[in-house]
Each structure stands twice: as C-alpha cells, then as structure tokens.
Design a protein around this motif. Structure first.
Motif, PDB file in Angstrom:
ATOM      1  N   ALA A 111       0.830  -1.208   0.000  1.00 41.32           N
ATOM      2  CA  ALA A 111       0.000   0.000   0.000  1.00 41.32           C
ATOM      3  C   ALA A 111       0.860   1.252   0.000  1.00 41.32           C
ATOM      4  N   VAL A 112       1.944   1.210   0.798  1.00 38.81           N
ATOM      5  CA  VAL A 112       2.858   2.349   0.777  1.00 38.81           C
ATOM      6  C   VAL A 112       3.413   2.531  -0.622  1.00 38.81           C
ATOM      7  N   GLY A 113       3.752   1.409  -1.248  1.00 39.29           N
ATOM      8  CA  GLY A 113       4.264   1.492  -2.615  1.00 39.29           C
ATOM      9  C   GLY A 113       3.275   2.155  -3.550  1.00 39.29           C
ATOM     10  N   VAL A 114       2.001   1.806  -3.409  1.00 39.41           N
ATOM     11  CA  VAL A 114       0.997   2.394  -4.304  1.00 39.41           C
ATOM     12  C   VAL A 114       0.961   3.902  -4.136  1.00 39.41           C
ATOM     13  N   ILE A 115       0.992   4.346  -2.884  1.00 40.87           N
ATOM     14  CA  ILE A 115       0.749   5.778  -2.723  1.00 40.87           C
ATOM     15  C   ILE A 115       1.999   6.629  -2.783  1.00 40.87           C
ATOM     16  N   VAL A 116       3.208   6.044  -2.701  1.00 41.83           N
ATOM     17  CA  VAL A 116       4.368   6.927  -2.802  1.00 41.83           C
ATOM     18  C   VAL A 116       5.133   6.797  -4.109  1.00 41.83           C
ATOM     19  N   GLU A 117       4.949   5.719  -4.835  1.00 43.06           N
ATOM     20  CA  GLU A 117       5.715   5.570  -6.064  1.00 43.06           C
ATOM     21  C   GLU A 117       5.270   6.594  -7.102  1.00 43.06           C
ATOM     22  N   ARG A 118       6.238   7.216  -7.735  1.00 44.59           N
ATOM     23  CA  ARG A 118       5.867   8.221  -8.728  1.00 44.59           C
ATOM     24  C   ARG A 118       5.430   7.599 -10.038  1.00 44.59           C
ATOM     25  N   ASN A 119       6.080   6.494 -10.359  1.00 41.01           N
ATOM     26  CA  ASN A 119       5.764   5.865 -11.639  1.00 41.01           C
ATOM     27  C   ASN A 119       4.534   4.974 -11.464  1.00 41.01           C
ATOM     28  N   PRO A 120       3.508   5.175 -12.263  1.00 38.26           N
ATOM     29  CA  PRO A 120       2.287   4.369 -12.106  1.00 38.26           C
ATOM     30  C   PRO A 120       2.535   2.874 -12.224  1.00 38.26           C
ATOM     31  N   VAL A 121       3.544   2.485 -13.017  1.00 39.85           N
ATOM     32  CA  VAL A 121       3.825   1.054 -13.138  1.00 39.85           C
ATOM     33  C   VAL A 121       4.252   0.499 -11.791  1.00 39.85           C
ATOM     34  N   HIS A 122       5.083   1.250 -11.103  1.00 42.50           N
ATOM     35  CA  HIS A 122       5.502   0.810  -9.775  1.00 42.50           C
ATOM     36  C   HIS A 122       4.316   0.759  -8.824  1.00 42.50           C
ATOM     37  N   SER A 123       3.433   1.728  -8.946  1.00 41.13           N
ATOM     38  CA  SER A 123       2.244   1.711  -8.099  1.00 41.13           C
ATOM     39  C   SER A 123       1.429   0.456  -8.354  1.00 41.13           C
ATOM     40  N   ALA A 124       1.288   0.093  -9.621  1.00 44.96           N
ATOM     41  CA  ALA A 124       0.519  -1.104  -9.950  1.00 44.96           C
ATOM     42  C   ALA A 124       1.179  -2.330  -9.330  1.00 44.96           C
ATOM     43  N   LEU A 125       2.506  -2.372  -9.355  1.00 43.48           N
ATOM     44  CA  LEU A 125       3.182  -3.514  -8.739  1.00 43.48           C
ATOM     45  C   LEU A 125       2.971  -3.512  -7.227  1.00 43.48           C
ATOM     46  N   GLY A 126       2.975  -2.327  -6.642  1.00 42.95           N
ATOM     47  CA  GLY A 126       2.664  -2.240  -5.217  1.00 42.95           C
ATOM     48  C   GLY A 126       1.271  -2.769  -4.923  1.00 42.95           C
ATOM     49  N   LEU A 127       0.345  -2.463  -5.831  1.00 49.30           N
ATOM     50  CA  LEU A 127      -1.025  -2.954  -5.671  1.00 49.30           C
ATOM     51  C   LEU A 127      -1.059  -4.470  -5.704  1.00 49.30           C
ATOM     52  N   VAL A 128      -0.294  -5.063  -6.630  1.00 52.06           N
ATOM     53  CA  VAL A 128      -0.254  -6.526  -6.701  1.00 52.06           C
ATOM     54  C   VAL A 128       0.249  -7.102  -5.378  1.00 52.06           C
ATOM     55  N   ILE A 129       1.298  -6.483  -4.839  1.00 47.11           N
ATOM     56  CA  ILE A 129       1.856  -6.982  -3.585  1.00 47.11           C
ATOM     57  C   ILE A 129       0.801  -6.910  -2.478  1.00 47.11           C
ATOM     58  N   ALA A 130       0.119  -5.768  -2.403  1.00 44.31           N
ATOM     59  CA  ALA A 130      -0.885  -5.609  -1.353  1.00 44.31           C
ATOM     60  C   ALA A 130      -2.002  -6.638  -1.519  1.00 44.31           C
ATOM     61  N   LEU A 131      -2.425  -6.862  -2.763  1.00 43.29           N
ATOM     62  CA  LEU A 131      -3.511  -7.812  -2.991  1.00 43.29           C
ATOM     63  C   LEU A 131      -3.067  -9.224  -2.655  1.00 43.29           C
ATOM     64  N   PHE A 132      -1.804  -9.506  -2.919  1.00 44.33           N
ATOM     65  CA  PHE A 132      -1.264 -10.817  -2.558  1.00 44.33           C
ATOM     66  C   PHE A 132      -1.303 -10.992  -1.043  1.00 44.33           C
ATOM     67  N   GLY A 133      -0.963  -9.941  -0.330  1.00 48.07           N
ATOM     68  CA  GLY A 133      -1.032 -10.007   1.130  1.00 48.07           C
ATOM     69  C   GLY A 133      -2.458 -10.257   1.619  1.00 48.07           C
ATOM     70  N   VAL A 134      -3.406  -9.615   0.957  1.00 46.38           N
ATOM     71  CA  VAL A 134      -4.806  -9.830   1.337  1.00 46.38           C
ATOM     72  C   VAL A 134      -5.185 -11.290   1.110  1.00 46.38           C
ATOM     73  N   ALA A 135      -4.694 -11.854   0.018  1.00 46.64           N
ATOM     74  CA  ALA A 135      -4.971 -13.271  -0.234  1.00 46.64           C
ATOM     75  C   ALA A 135      -4.379 -14.128   0.879  1.00 46.64           C
ATOM     76  N   LEU A 136      -3.205 -13.755   1.367  1.00 44.01           N
ATOM     77  CA  LEU A 136      -2.601 -14.485   2.493  1.00 44.01           C
ATOM     78  C   LEU A 136      -3.507 -14.420   3.719  1.00 44.01           C
ATOM     79  N   ILE A 137      -4.058 -13.223   3.955  1.00 45.44           N
ATOM     80  CA  ILE A 137      -4.974 -13.077   5.100  1.00 45.44           C
ATOM     81  C   ILE A 137      -6.175 -14.005   4.933  1.00 45.44           C
TER      82      ILE A 137
END
Lengths: 256, 595, 101
Positions: free
Chosen positions: A34-60
């Motif tokens: 989530a931090v990655g999504v909101i601080v990364e300047r490049n939208p591609v990086h934000s999208a990757l941050g989103l994937v990471i966060a969603l993966f974590g949610v799947a773990l939960i």
C-alpha cells in the motif's frame, strides 16, 4: 496505529505462534504494497505495489481458512484487474513521472492526512471500545462445519440467501459491457464528426519530453511485460524488486 | 436465514419474479434494444430506440402502479419480502419504482433530442438509462445492504458513462473522471460502512439488523456507530449533500445536459431511497445517534446550495447548486425520521425529479448543438427567441422556488411541517431562509429571460458576426467577469481572436483553455495529417454554428421529443401543484409499509 | 481464528486509511483508482474477519460480490480514462481545469 495494537496486545495471548507469524508477514506485505501504491511516482511501480498488497490480502484470506476466496482474489485481482491497469498504463504511454512535490491545492495534503488519520483513529477507538459486541451469530454456519467445506457453503449461500444479488450482478455486467461499448466504439455520428482523436504520441512537445534526459529511466516496459506474463502472485512480488529498466525507451515504442 | 444452507441438498428460495418485475422490464428493454441493434445491419435510429425505451419505462410504470395498488390494498399488510428476504415489496419500493420509471420516460425523450442535435445515432444512451434506472429501483427495494450496494453500483456505473457520453468534449470527459473517482471513493466508503455494520450486527439484512437492534442493547456500540457514519457519508456523496457535494457542480456542468437532468433526478432518488430505507427503517432504533449528524449536514447543505448558487454565471452550475439546496430540503424529511418525514421526502423526490428534468430539458435546447451555451448571457431575452422555452423554464424555476400552485410549494411545506413536527424548528427556519435566497436566483434567471432591454456593451455591432456574439455578450454583460477569471483584459483579446475559429466555441471563463485548444488544432493542421479534411470540417462546423448560435431573434428549434418531455414536466408540475391530493395520499400510504 | 479479531480489523482500518490518503494526495488518475481498490480490499479483510468470528458465511459472499463489482467498475473506469486520455499523455487530474467557480 501502534497504540491501538499495544492496547490489544493482551489479546495476543491466545494466539498460536505460526498464525501470528503468518499474520505479521501478511500485514507487512499489505502495508508495504500500500505504501508502494501511494508513494511511487511511476504508475507502473504503483501497480506492482497494488499486486503486492492484494497478494497479502490473499494471504490473510488463507489464514482465515478461506482458500477459495484467496484463489479468487489472486485470479481476479492480480490476474485481471491489475493487468488491466498495467495495460492502460502502457497503452497511454505514461512515461512522465508525476511531480509529487507540487501541490495543486495549497494545504490539501496536510488536510488530507489529518482527515484520514482522524477517521482511522476514530474508527479504531470506536471499534476498540466495542469488544465486538458481535451478536446474531447466524445460523448459516461457517465453512468448516458444513458438508462440502467452504466452497460448497459459499455456493449454497449465493444460491439461496444471496440469490437476488447474484442475479443483480447480471445487470451490473450488462451495464459494464454497454459502457465499454459506448466508450470505445466512437461517436456513431451521421454528420459533423470532429476527428481530433490523434494519439498522444503525435504531439511534438510530447516527443521532445520523452527524449529528454529526465525520462529515459522511467519507462519500465520490461516489468509490465513480466507481470502480464507471470502466472502466480509470488512471481509478481519478486519481479517488483528487480524492475527491469529500459533506458532510452520513448513513448512511441509503447504506442506501436 | 434460509434453513436450506444447513442441508446437503440445495433448496433454492421461491423465486417470485413479480417482486422485481419493474427492474426486469427495464433491463429487458435495454437487452431488447441491444439485440435489435446487434442483429440488424444498421444501428437502431434514435427515434425507435427512444420509442422502445419509453415503452419499456411505461410498462414498468404501469406495473409499479399495479404493484403499489396491490401492496397498499389492505392497509399495508400485503407487503412482503422475496428472494430469501433480500428484497422488500412494499409501498415504499413500488412508489420509488413509479418515480424512477416516470423519470426514465422524460429522460428518454430529452436524450433523443440531444442525440439528434448532436447528429449521433447511439441507442446505447437509452440502454444505459434503462439499466441504471433498474439499479436505482433496486436500491429502493433492497432489504439487504449487499443489494443496496449492487444497486448503487449499477446506477452509478451507468451514470459515469452517461456523464462521459460526449467525451470528445473536454468538459464531458473531465466531468466523467471527477464523477468516477469521487463515486468510486464514496462507494468504497459505503462498502466499509456495510462491513462494519455487518460486524456489529452479524447480518447485512436490513430486517435482520432492525430486529437484532430491537432485541439487543449494545453496551459497546462503537463499531455500529462507525459503520453508520460511513454509510451516511457514502450516501451523502451520492446525493451531493454538503460537505460531500464538491463533485456536483463540475459534473453537472460538464455532462451532456439530458444526462445531467437524468443524473440529478435518479441519483437523488436512489440515494435518498437507500438513506431512508437504511436509516429510518433498519437503524431506526439508533435515531438519537444519527439524527443530529443529519441535522448538521442538512443545514450545511441548505446554506451552501443557496449561497453558492447566487454567484454562478453558468446556468447548469446554478442548477447544480440549487439541486444541492434541494438535497438539503429532502434531508430535512430524512432527519425527521418519522412517518411524516418519510412521506414528505418521497413526495419531494417525486416532484423534484420532474422539476429538475424539465429545467434541464430547456437547458439542453438552449445549449445549442454543441451543448455549451449555458452562460446566463445566453438566456438574456430568451422570451423573444422562444416563448415556449422561456415559459417552461419559468414554470420549472418558480416551482423549484416553491411558489404556491406549483408542486414545489407543497413539497417544501411538507418537509418543513415534518421537521417542525420532529421538534427541529431551527432547521426549518434555516430552510425557509435559504428558500428565500434561492427564490432570488431563480427569479434572476426568469427576469433575464424576459428582459427586453437591448443587451448592454458591444453586442449590437457584433450581431453581424454571430459566432462572436456569445463571447462578446458574456464579456459585455459581466464586465468584471473576464478579468475575474483567468486573466486580464488581454485575455479578452485572446478570447475574441480565438472566437472566430469555429473549432472551439468560446464559453465564458475558459478563455485560457480555448486558447490552448486553438493552438492545438492549429498545430495539428500544420502536421498535415489530414489537413484538407480538417479544413472542410471546420468550415462546415462554422456554418452550423452560425445557425444555432444566432441570438439575434431567430426562433430556436425544439425537437418534438424534447417538447413532449417539457410538456410532461410542465403539466405534472402545474396539475399536481393545483391538486396535490393524489400524490400526498400516495406518499402517505407508501410510508406506512416501510419495514 | 487464532489471531484475535482486533488485529484483523486494525489492519483493515489502516489499509482503508492508506487507500483514502493515497486517493486524496495523488493526482494521477490511475493511481487514484488503485487507491480505491485498496479501500475495497480493506473492506474485504473486514468482511472475512467478521464472518469468521460470527461463524457466518455472509461475509465471504459479500467479498464475492465486491470482487464482481470491482471488476465491473474497473472496466468502465479504465474505459473512461482511455477514452479521455488517448489524446492527452499525462493522466493527472491537474490537467483537468476547464471548469471552475
């Protein structure tokens, strides 16, 4: 946030260690993403941050013994939604970094921070006092004590209690399809069409900008391709740490 | 809950499709148009797609009335829940279905006129209208928070696309994006409210929540309070109540005018129906907690709507703020949380939807073929150009102001009575003061339309160059305006220089952007991709512009469909203004059944 | 459920707040949209945690519907973004300043 967690540290007594570790790891993954999504300047990086966060949610979800939802979470979110995001980013050729330092509204950012903190702390405090006066333990029962396990229970619930919402999703998809058709099919005019939909890359100032020195490292075409190609979220998470940078890529390459 | 879930075999609940027949008819109508369009070689014409939409909406309307008669027949005892308790069929839901389907009829007529002026053949606009109306109905009939959420999304997604319908025009795209982002934000907030409410009460079923709260006293109700707050914020975003109204003026201004009218009506109907259903009926036992919040929101909404509307120079923005003011009035009825309050809100919603759609029908005609002549200046002397338009808009505006013998009067009276009945007199006083302020800006438009004095400033010499008239008259009528906006007098020069390029007709206040757009077009031409074509189109466009933009006394063409739409709204407003009995009776009967 | 419910709800609230914060401070439309997805996921965590605690399958069913809604919304939302920004390269809302007042 830590205050809240400290208050309820006593609740951790009953926690078994493996679960606590998995939870901690998942929470870390989610928050990092989530931090990655909101601080990364490049939208591609934000999208990757989103994937990471969603993966974590799947773990939960896995931790809460919802295997099916965890799988659906990864398939739908990482597999479809984030890929769609990346596709749009690539399609639009977003190679300019957003200037985060610039505030469009003066004082908007501290205000936003204050508001959100206030709301979050408010919810946490209200929730903390509640001790989760969870009543009405529904008679439907949970995944584990039903024949067929979680998937069967979910299916049963969707086809009985939630039958109407399930059918209402049909209308939702109809309208989504209609919207997509409207937005992509063009104007459907008989006359007087103003053809001004030249692609973005045609504009001279745009080209000069992407050739400029500041933008050469911005375009992560390789990363985008790997995400689209990768099947599991685990790979996706690892990809983001080793982002492939394509020096000298211009917006035209994305357009074509 | 359904006992079937505990069994190994699946017992599907009784599928009472008549319970959701109005929704099914609307979605079915959209599917029918889609099918015909995709099977036939050429797209369905605007007239026939409008015709089918009106037919579908009328059938839905007829069935809703039939349903309403059915469920209110035996003193309200024939209301029932269907589909395993996830939907309620009662007077409330069927009355909202009546309101929504009659709005669809008017919206379909307006949209036909707009599509024709745009020269577009696009039956999708009607399909989107039909399906999103089904979403609004679902919100009102929902007896489960998940169903409310789905209805909200069906409605909102349709409205996002309708706002974007003219997306090649910058304002429309911008409106759609703003609506999309803030709508998504509010949906997420609403959803989180559902999650917290679910955690606090153990169910998403509204009847279940009500019975849980009536049987239990929560010692620690923080979770429920947080959930309620988020539900309230989410819905206030949707109905554009201050301070969550910030999207409304931009979205109303930028969207195509008929879409704006439809959005103003149906988003409010759906949002307030859900608000009433969730708060008054399910969370009614917690009214002591949520009523003060709604009082504050209502007061702020009333004041913001009325005051901000005063300073607008764009009619669509003014109507946006006036609709915010109306939202405050309807919130008065919600905050009363009584039978009288619910009935007043329902009545207000019913008459408001006709008033606002009638206003936007006129606005869409006056806006011209490019749908952008919405400054107050374009309304100067409208009476001379088109008395019908002027009189219709006058009627709609005085109805919105709440003048007696229009529906608006009874609507305001009812909510005020309900508010006083709930012992919130201060709020009623605030509402009356804002109503007086609102009457001022409505009457200002009316006076402008009937003013026969020649427009001041340099308009007269410009009559010869019609394309410039709009820019000049706006600059001339509001001398402070041009410098107030983006730049000083030099910008006005830019304005005028740009004005004779027909590519972007100047709207006041966007001088800078017009300039940019002009340069953009120039450069494109220089690139020479299809320069010859572009030139031809520009000339063509200019010719068209001359015809439409001429404010020098030529009559404005009103498409028959829009004329019918305006006539429906006007007749409704006058007829039920003089004889309010049937509607108030209906609204009263509808509230007895709320469960 | 061995990790206590408070932890899940705490995590969910933090994620929700981060999504809201990102939406408010970022100007890139696509990133703003991603923040909305974060907020929806925060709600999903809360739903599943409550469902587990309540011994009720309703929460999982809600997550199922949220997934459906998110997918549909993203399709339309990105469709609008593409339709608008196809001609303009920079997807930040700062470029949208036609209407003021």
């Amino acid at each position: 946030m830590t205050g809240f967690l400290a208050i309820h540290a006593s609740a951790m007594v009953a926690t078994t260690l493996p679960d606590a570790i998995v939870f901690a790891v998942a929470a870390l993954i989610i928050l990092a993403g989530a931090v990655g999504v909101i601080v990364e300047r490049n939208p591609v990086h934000s999208a990757l941050g989103l994937v990471i966060a969603l993966f974590g949610v799947a773990l939960i979800f896995l931790l809460l013994k919802d295997d099916f939802l965890a799988a659906v979470q990864i398939i739908v979110y990482a597999g479809a939604i984030v890929v769609l995001f990346l596709f749009v980013i690539m399609f639009l050729g977003v190679d300019k970094r957003e200037v985060i330092a610039r505030e469009s509204l003066r004082g908007q950012r501290p205000l936003a921070l204050a508001l959100v903190l206030l709301a979050a702390v408010g919810i946490l405090l209200l929730g903390a006092g509640a001790h989760y006066a969870l009543g009405a333990s529904a008679a439907t029962g949970t995944a584990t004590n039903q024949p067929g396990g979680e998937v069967a229970a979910l299916g049963r619930s969707i086809f009985t209690t939630y039958l109407l919402p399930f059918e209402a999703t049909a209308a939702l998809f109809i309208i989504a399809i209609l919207g997509a058709v409207v937005l992509t099919k063009g104007r459907g005019t008989l006359s007087q069409e103003r053809r001004e939909d030249s692609p973005a890359g045609d504009e001279p100032d745009d080209v000069s900008m992407s050739d400029g020195p500041g933008s050469s490292e911005d375009l992560d075409v390789g990363a985008g391709e790997q995400v689209e190609g990768s099947g599991s979220a685990g790979e996706v998470a690892s990809v983001s740490t080793s982002v492939v940078r394509v020096p000298g890529a211009t917006s035209q390459e994305v357009e074509e | 809950m359904m006992a079937g879930t505990l069994l190994a075999t699946l017992t599907i609940p009784h599928l009472d499709y008549t319970a959701v027949l109005p929704e099914i008819i609307l979605v079915g109508g959209a599917l029918f148009i889609m099918l015909v369009t995709s099977l036939s070689r050429k797209s369905m014409g605007t007239v026939s797609s409008m015709g089918w939409t009106v037919v579908a909406a009328c059938v839905a309307l007829g069935f809703s009335i039939y349903q309403w008669v059915g469920v209110t027949a035996h003193g309200g005892h024939s209301a029932y829940v269907a589909f395993g308790g996830s939907i309620a069929v009662d007077g409330f839901s069927s009355m909202v279905a009546v309101i929504v389907s009659s709005s669809v009829v008017v919206a379909a007529l307006m949209e036909e006129g707009w599509l024709r002026r745009q020269g577009r053949v696009s039956p999708e606009m009607h399909m989107l209208t039909l399906v999103s109306a089904a979403g609004a109905m679902l919100m009102a009939a929902a007896n489960d928070l998940i169903v409310v959420f789905l209805g909200l999304e069906i409605m909102s997604i349709g409205l996002y696309v309708l706002a974007a319908y003219d997306y090649r025009r910058k304002e429309s795209g911008e409106a759609a994006l703003k609506y999309l982002i803030l709508g998504g934000f509010s949906s997420a907030i609403f959803l989180y409210g559902i999650a917290l409410t679910y955690g606090a009460t153990g169910t998403t079923n509204l009847a279940g929540i009500a019975s849980y709260l009536s049987r239990n006293i929560l010692l620690h109700d923080g979770l429920l309070l947080a959930g309620m707050a988020l539900l309230l914020v989410g819905l206030c975003f949707k109905v554009a109540a201050a301070p969550f109204h910030l999207w409304a003026p931009d979205v109303y201004q930028g969207s195509p005018s008929p879409a704006t009218g439809y959005m103003a009506a149906v988003a409010k109907i759906g949002g307030f129906a859900a608000l009433l259903r969730i708060f008054v009926s399910a969370l009614g036992s917690y009214r002591a907690d949520w009523q003060p919040a709604i009082w504050v929101i209502a007061a702020v909404t009333l004041v913001v709507g009325a005051v901000m509307a005063l300073v607008q120079t764009d009619v669509k923005r003014m109507l946006a703020y006036s609709s915010i003011n109306h939202a405050g009035f309807i919130l008065l009825g919600v905050a009363a949380a009584s039978t009288a309050g619910v009935s007043a809100s329902l009545y207000y919603l019913f008459v408001y939807s006709f008033m606002v759609m009638g206003s936007f029908a006129v606005v869409s005609v006056v806006g011209g073929s490019s749908d952008d002549a919405h400054s107050l200046a374009s309304y100067r002397g409208l009476h001379r150009r088109s008395p019908w338009l002027a009189w219709t808009l006058t009627l709609m505006l005085i109805a919105q102001a709440g003048i007696p013998f229009t529906t608006g009067f009874m609507a305001k009276l009812e909510v005020l009575t309900a508010s006083i009945g709930a012992h919130v007199t201060w709020l009623a006083v605030v509402a009356m003061v804002t109503a007086a302020v609102a009457a001022f800006f409505y009457l200002r438009v009316v006076l402008l339309m009937f003013s026969t004095a020649p427009a001041s400033g340099g308009v007269a010499p410009m009559e010869a160059i019609p394309a410039v008239v709009g820019a000049m008259s706006s600059a001339g009528t509001f001398p402070g305006k041009a410098s107030y906006e983006d730049g000083g007098p030099s910008e006005v020069g830019e304005y005028l220089r740009v004005a004779d390029t027909p590519a972007d007709y100047p709207v006041e206040g966007v001088a800078y952007d017009i300039g940019a757009g002009y340069r953009y077009d120039q450069r494109k031409g220089a690139e020479g991709e299809d320069g010859g074509d572009g030139g031809e189109e520009l000339v063509l466009h200019g010719g068209e512009m001359d015809g439409d933009r001429d404010s020098g006394g030529e009559a404005i063409y009103i498409a028959p469909s829009v004329g019918v739409a305006m006539a429906i709204c006007a007749c409704f407003t006058v007829f039920f203004g003089i004889i309010p009995g049937p509607l108030t009776t209906m609204a009263h009967a509808a509230t007895m059944l709320i469960r | 459920m061995t990790v206590s419910l408070q932890w899940y709800i705490g995590l969910s609230v933090v994620l929700f707040g981060m999504g809201a914060l990102g939406l408010l401070i970022r100007r890139n439309v696509l990133v703003m949209y991603m923040c909305i997805e974060l907020m929806l996921n925060a709600a999903n965590i809360a739903f599943v945690a409550f469902a587990e605690k309540l011994n009720d399958i309703g929460g999982q069913a809600a997550v199922f519907f949220v997934l459906v809604v998110a997918a549909a919304e993203v399709v339309v939302g990105l469709g609008i973004v593409v339709a608008i920004f196809r001609r303009r390269p920079d997807t930040t809302v700062d470029d949208l300043h036609m209407m003021k007042g």
